[in-house]
Write an enzyme that holds these catalytic residues in place. Sequence first.
Site, mmCIF file in Angstrom:
data_model
loop_
_atom_site.group_PDB
_atom_site.id
_atom_site.type_symbol
_atom_site.label_atom_id
_atom_site.label_comp_id
_atom_site.label_asym_id
_atom_site.label_seq_id
_atom_site.Cartn_x
_atom_site.Cartn_y
_atom_site.Cartn_z
ATOM 1 N N HIS B 84 0.810 -1.215 0.000
ATOM 2 C CA HIS B 84 0.000 0.000 0.000
ATOM 3 C C HIS B 84 0.842 1.263 0.000
ATOM 4 O O HIS B 84 1.944 1.288 0.541
ATOM 5 C CB HIS B 84 -0.890 0.028 1.247
ATOM 6 C CG HIS B 84 -1.744 -1.186 1.406
ATOM 7 N ND1 HIS B 84 -2.871 -1.385 0.662
ATOM 8 C CD2 HIS B 84 -1.622 -2.268 2.210
ATOM 9 C CE1 HIS B 84 -3.420 -2.551 1.011
ATOM 10 N NE2 HIS B 84 -2.673 -3.105 1.949
ATOM 11 N N CYS B 430 0.091 -28.573 -15.141
ATOM 12 C CA CYS B 430 -1.116 -27.882 -14.691
ATOM 13 C C CYS B 430 -1.671 -27.129 -15.884
ATOM 14 O O CYS B 430 -1.091 -26.159 -16.336
ATOM 15 C CB CYS B 430 -0.802 -26.930 -13.545
ATOM 16 S SG CYS B 430 -2.130 -25.761 -13.205
ATOM 17 N N CYS B 470 -3.785 -32.290 -12.180
ATOM 18 C CA CYS B 470 -2.337 -32.342 -11.972
ATOM 19 C C CYS B 470 -1.921 -32.885 -10.619
ATOM 20 O O CYS B 470 -0.763 -33.197 -10.406
ATOM 21 C CB CYS B 470 -1.719 -30.962 -12.195
ATOM 22 S SG CYS B 470 -2.334 -29.694 -11.090
#
Lengths: 118, 503, 415
Positions: B84, B430, B470
């Site tokens: 931030h 994946c 996966c």
Amino acid sequence: MRNSEIVCIVCPKGCRALVREKNRRVEITGTECARGAEYVRNEYIEPMRVLTTTLTVESGGKRRLSVRTDGKIKKKLLIPCVRYLKTVKAVPPIHMGEVIVENMLDTGMDLIATDEVE
Amino acid sequence: MKNISEDREKSGIFPFNSACDCDKEGIRDGELSKAVFDVVVIGAGIVGSMLLRELSRFECEIAVVEQFPQPGFGVTKSSLSYIHRNHFNPPGTLAAKLCAGARKAFRKLSDELRVDYKETGEFLLALEPSHIPQMMKRKQWGEQNGETGFRIMKGSEVLRREPEVNPAVLSAVYSSGHGMIYPPEWAFALVENACSNGAHAFFGTKVIGIAGNDDGLFTIHTGNGTIRSRFIVNAAGNKAAKIASMTGDDGIELTLSRGTFAIFDKIHSSLVRNILYVGGGDPAVSQVVGPTVSGNLILGLGSFKTPDSTEDTKVTRESLDEIIAMGRDIVPDLPVTDIITFFAGIKSVNNLEEGGDFHIGYSDLSRRVIHLLIGSPGVTASPGIARHVIDLLSDGGLSLVEKKLFDSSREKKEDDWDKGQKWPCGRIVCRCENVTEATIQNAIERGARTIDGVKHLTRAGMGRCQGGFCEGRIIRYLSEALGIEPTEITKKGEGSEQIKGME
Amino acid sequence: MIDLDLAVIGAGPAGLAAAVRARKEGIRDIVVFDRDDRPGGILNQCIHTGFGLLRFDEDLTGPEYAYRFVTEVNRLKVPVELGTAVVELAKDRILTAVNGKKASKYRCRAIILAMGCRERTRNAVMIPGTRPAGIFTAGKAQRLMNIDGYLPGKSIVILGSGDIGMIMARRLALEGCEVKAVVEKNLYAGGLIRNKVQCLDDFSIPLLLGHTVTAIHGEYRVEKVTICTMNEGGEPDERTAKDIECDTLLLSVGLIPENELTRMAGIGMDRSTGGAFVDNILETETEGVFSCGNVLHVSDIVDYVSLEGEIAASGAAGRIRGVLSEKRYGKRFVSGRNIRQIVPQSITQERETPLFIRVQEPTGPARITAGDIARKRVPVARPSEMIELTIEKKKCQKLLRPPGEGTIEVNCREE
């Protein structure tokens, strides 16, 4: 006398059939077709199933070999067969449809490969 | 007492040290139980990891002990992941001081450690008149803290820039340059870099007691054996109060808050481009919709309820309903059916109470023990905290001599994403996140020991199917690389074995 | 850039059937892409029987069913690029495929989308609680068992009575696991009746209708789940909460067409099916791009998936040869009473067309109608089973002339 309810699976309708046995006569109500009645009768006398499972592969690219019985066997023999198959290893190369175990546990059915392993 | 070295494999102690400069005199893993460290950091969250890395610049023997199997498995894993601008901390507080310059520090570290850092803009939205003073207060705090570039925008301009925002928006405070990171990946890289500079890391190693000795050393008892150290830094996050009580500092209480987050499918990555807060947008209690560094949409927080315990990361039905309702306040057409995961995180929020602040300081009993009682925004403050703690250590008597051969850069093994192309090359494991076999093997080589660990480093299993295709392969890779049975592979450490047997 | 007549994305039952048919219709220049290492798609993990009853009149397992098509594809020498993911699809029928070595762009005259579907995850259905190990979708558990040889758990609760969930209940029971219950929020089973009988009843596994899982417990591994009955408003009734001890929760709560590429290409989508809008040659609203099988809408049986592959392939072959007339949009089918979804959604070509329909709620004997152009009586209609309603070729004319506006309502009225 024995009564039992059997759900017919011949069509998607899924009729609930009631089977009554009296003096060694089997009476079926609740099915709506002849095929259904036939199925329910067989299911009542001796339910039969195809067994599908996998086996350990000794070596090769795949880890498991999928197999099935080459026809229906008695439902009550499903679990004894699976137990027995824990001791069976598939040795490659294996071809589609190849018999892995002949007349498995005297079921009258062979166990066949449903896949290939090089 | 068990010897640490004997339990090494089981406890998941990292291979990090294999990358360290072993020509150096002194500590080897095999002798750890006899070893004496100058500083032991308790907790390898983002703060502990940052501190370890900064301490590794100096000629001293340092180590981190962490109960989880990998860095960043605690609060760090479930934090909002934004660096931030300094407008959430009241001017004059320690938190404000430590958050100053955070973005610059993260940018530099991103280059050195080769971990992702991206920036985006932020809107503090006024959806109703009562939000206006709240957002203006943040602008004022930011400016008092030395930040510039806050702009007040009319509702129409907000909608032009973010068309999905609630059309009721009255106005907003906009600022650019808010950082986004994936904190567990950072914690890992920081520890890795520290270890390549000689630091030691002990994972799966829970601290169960601390004793002071006559020889001026502390003995830290862990589930895996004992470690001795001259200085202790308590960076245990939510468990800092518990650790403090072990050093005799009783009576410290942390106010805990649980936030709930939802992650959306990447197909919505461009739904909003900026971080969207309502009103004052407190990073610990307010609702937020925003992008993530990896291109998902995140919806978060809301629930400001004290959970039952420090580990109670349950997602509750109420909190799910609450964050979705809050999210819809910001973005009415929130694609709720495309949420791919929910998670909850707990953090201490003492500093957010009226007049609250970070408390970083010496134990009442010794200037060689430092407790870190911090809160939100902990990730943003972490570089500042590391510098501050090093000053305190120095004042407490630790002599700090800079290493001649400190290597600030993390060696990143080239994997399939590194070749400057848009798509990875290699066997994709994946399919949702396009993660290749080589990338996963690389993560395991770096020290990923669990399914979640692989996920944190590679994103494998983090996508829309959540590991459906996966996970079996990842279990196999881990099992083969670690030389243990697939049934011993865990999701997130001992007790979380993912499969129960072999057929 | 490689020029290609036909690209088929996905080598599952839809894509393989499409490739075979396209080749038989004389298309020479075809490539099938699949990201897996072997063709067959999800069939490879479906080791149970029930495949091919309509098409082959045989009760085959998934790998056997796939094998028949793979053999055919090989015999016809259709190239199948395995380990190759299509990662981009542009509006102008240009796709990017990546394999282990390189990314390649193909400019295609026609594309058949056959990517299949994936499971809804636990999180998408929002069960509160912790996030321990031991939560799997049913298909993930199936893959772990049948491909990897891993047993996901010993003591299992299954949420959702979809077909894969019930089939996994049997698989686990045969392996000696204790399947404690299948929990279904609706008052009817989600999957086929034969699966309910042969997978649950055979093993005395209770099917708890009108129940749902409201919480998952366990910090590291699932320890128990809380179940509740559903009240009339469709919400769980917390007063009926009951815990079931288990180490594993399987989810079989539905499938979602895998349409990321379709969306990327900006192709119009139907919210009710989750797939593309298609006409009666299964062409999407983008000319030359076809969609078939589970990526178009989730089918109950694989035989329909292959059939759709063939319809799409015939359409694609027509497009490639340039023999298809320009599209004339006829009236669109819209869901009327008790209809959840209809595929195809419109007619643009004069040819006999099977409409695949799913109902919203189960009914007894019912009449399915599509406007006044087709009707059919069914003894029973269930959401889990697709109903096929054939539109005759000559009736298609009626829909096309005059071309354009209007809708045809499809209804299911209980008799």
